[in-house]
Scaffold this motif. Structure first.
Motif, short mmCIF file in Angstrom:
data_model
loop_
_atom_site.label_atom_id
_atom_site.label_comp_id
_atom_site.label_asym_id
_atom_site.label_seq_id
_atom_site.Cartn_x
_atom_site.Cartn_y
_atom_site.Cartn_z
N ILE A 137 0.79 -1.21 -0.03
CA ILE A 137 -0.05 0.19 -0.02
C ILE A 137 0.88 1.18 0.02
O ILE A 137 1.79 1.32 0.78
CB ILE A 137 -0.89 0.09 1.33
N ILE A 138 0.57 2.03 -0.93
CA ILE A 138 1.16 3.54 -0.77
C ILE A 138 0.28 4.14 -0.39
O ILE A 138 -0.90 4.67 -0.73
CB ILE A 138 1.54 3.94 -2.33
N LYS A 139 0.44 4.39 1.00
CA LYS A 139 -0.54 4.89 2.15
C LYS A 139 -0.83 6.48 1.80
O LYS A 139 -1.92 7.11 1.69
CB LYS A 139 0.11 4.76 3.51
N GLU A 140 0.27 7.34 1.74
CA GLU A 140 -0.09 8.65 1.58
C GLU A 140 1.15 9.38 0.97
O GLU A 140 2.41 8.99 1.34
CB GLU A 140 -0.53 9.52 2.96
N THR A 141 1.11 10.42 0.30
CA THR A 141 2.01 11.66 0.05
C THR A 141 1.50 12.80 0.30
O THR A 141 0.51 13.17 0.14
CB THR A 141 2.26 11.47 -1.60
N LYS A 142 2.49 13.50 1.00
CA LYS A 142 2.06 14.96 1.43
C LYS A 142 3.32 15.99 1.94
O LYS A 142 4.21 15.40 1.86
CB LYS A 142 1.46 14.94 2.91
N LEU A 143 3.00 17.33 1.65
CA LEU A 143 4.07 18.20 1.74
C LEU A 143 4.13 18.37 3.35
O LEU A 143 3.19 18.44 3.93
CB LEU A 143 3.48 19.47 1.23
N ILE A 144 5.47 18.16 3.69
CA ILE A 144 5.82 18.25 5.19
C ILE A 144 6.10 19.84 5.48
O ILE A 144 5.59 20.30 6.63
CB ILE A 144 6.90 17.55 5.66
N SER A 145 6.97 20.44 4.70
CA SER A 145 7.16 21.74 4.86
C SER A 145 7.96 22.51 3.53
O SER A 145 8.03 22.01 2.62
CB SER A 145 8.43 21.81 5.95
N LYS A 146 7.81 23.89 3.59
CA LYS A 146 8.22 24.59 2.56
C LYS A 146 8.74 25.79 3.14
O LYS A 146 8.45 26.37 3.99
CB LYS A 146 7.35 24.80 1.45
N THR A 147 9.88 26.43 2.69
CA THR A 147 10.19 27.81 3.01
C THR A 147 10.60 28.47 1.82
O THR A 147 10.75 27.97 0.67
CB THR A 147 11.48 27.72 3.89
N GLY A 148 10.73 29.83 1.67
CA GLY A 148 10.93 30.82 0.65
C GLY A 148 9.49 31.14 0.09
O GLY A 148 8.34 30.49 0.22
N GLY A 149 9.62 32.18 -0.81
CA GLY A 149 8.31 32.69 -1.48
C GLY A 149 7.38 33.58 -0.46
O GLY A 149 7.81 34.13 0.39
N LYS A 150 5.99 33.33 -0.60
CA LYS A 150 5.09 34.37 0.03
C LYS A 150 5.04 33.94 1.52
O LYS A 150 5.01 34.74 2.32
CB LYS A 150 3.93 34.42 -0.58
N ARG A 151 5.09 32.52 1.59
CA ARG A 151 4.93 31.98 2.97
C ARG A 151 5.42 30.68 3.15
O ARG A 151 5.65 29.94 2.12
CB ARG A 151 3.25 32.09 3.41
N ASP A 152 5.81 30.55 4.40
CA ASP A 152 6.38 29.26 4.88
C ASP A 152 5.19 28.36 5.27
O ASP A 152 3.97 28.84 5.63
CB ASP A 152 7.48 29.46 6.14
N PHE A 153 5.38 27.21 5.33
CA PHE A 153 4.60 26.07 5.85
C PHE A 153 5.22 24.92 6.57
O PHE A 153 6.60 24.70 6.25
CB PHE A 153 4.03 25.52 4.47
N ASN A 154 4.59 24.54 7.29
CA ASN A 154 5.42 23.32 8.50
C ASN A 154 4.31 22.61 8.89
O ASN A 154 3.54 23.25 9.72
CB ASN A 154 6.05 23.88 9.36
N ARG A 155 3.96 21.59 8.51
CA ARG A 155 2.87 20.56 8.81
C ARG A 155 3.16 20.12 10.30
O ARG A 155 2.18 20.03 11.03
CB ARG A 155 2.79 19.36 8.11
N ALA A 156 4.31 20.03 10.54
CA ALA A 156 4.48 19.65 12.11
C ALA A 156 4.30 20.89 13.15
O ALA A 156 3.71 20.54 14.27
CB ALA A 156 6.23 19.16 12.31
#
Length: 156
Positions: A137-156
Motif C-alpha cells: 500500500i502506498i498510504k499517503e504523500t504529503k508536503l511536510i514543509s516549505k520555505t521561501g516565497g510568499k509564506r512558509d509552511f510546516n505541517r509539524a
C-alpha cells in the motif's frame, strides 16, 4: 483565485518574471506499507530483490523524477534544482517512510519537485517488490514543509 487560470479562464503558467529569487526548500513524505512477507527480506537498512537493492534504487529514481517535474506536470516551471535528497527509513507497522527534500534559489518554489520525488520513490519500491507480494500500500504523500516565497509552511 486559482493561480493557473488567466483572466479568460484558460489554463496559464504563472508569470514569475517580476518576482525576486529567494532560497526555497520543500520536504515531502510518502509512506509505503509492506506486507510481512516482504518485511522479512530486509537486511539491516536495505531490502534486496531480484531487481537489486530496493531502497537505493528508489532513492535514485526519486531524485531523477524530481529533476523532471517540469516535464511531467503541466504548467509547472522547469527548474534546475540545486539539491535534492531522499531518505528512506523503516518505521513501526511495516511502514517505509520516504522523505524528499529539494532546494533552489529561484523565483518559484520546489514543492512539486519534492512531492514528485517522494511519490516516484514509493512507486519504485512497489515496482521492485510486487513480484514478492501485491499487498503493498502506498498510504499517503504529503508536503511536510516549505520555505521561501510568499509564506512558509510546516505541517509539524
Amino acid at each position: 483565485m486559482l493561480s493557473h487560470i488567466d483572466d479568460q479562464n484558460n489554463p496559464s503558467m504563472v508569470d514569475v518574471s517580476a518576482k525576486q529569487p529567494t532560497h526555497r526548500t520543500a520536504t515531502a513524505q510518502s509512506i509505503v506499507v509492506l506486507p510481512d512477507a516482504v518485511m522479512q527480506l530486509i537486511e539491516g537498512e536495505e531490502l534486496q530483490s531480484k531487481k537489486g537493492p530496493v531502497f537505493q534504487t528508489a532513492i535514485i529514481a526519486g531524485i531523477m523524477a524530481a529533476k523532471k517535474t517540469g516535464d511531467l506536470i503541466p504548467l509547472c516551471h522547469p527548474l534546475g534544482m540545486e539539491n535534492c535528497s531522499i531518505s528512506i527509513k523503516l518505521h513501526a507497522d511495516n511502514q517505509v517512510i520516504i522523505e524528499c527534500t529539494a532546494s533552489i534559489t529561484a523565483k518559484t518554489g520546489v514543492e512539486m519537485e519534492a512531492l514528485v520525488g517522494a511519490s516516484l520513490a514509493a512507486l519504485t519500491i512497489y515496482d521492485m517488490c510486487k513480484a514478492m507480494s501485491h499487498d503493498i500500500i502506498i498510504k499517503e504523500t504529503k508536503l511536510i514543509s516549505k520555505t521561501g516565497g510568499k509564506r512558509d509552511f510546516n505541517r509539524a
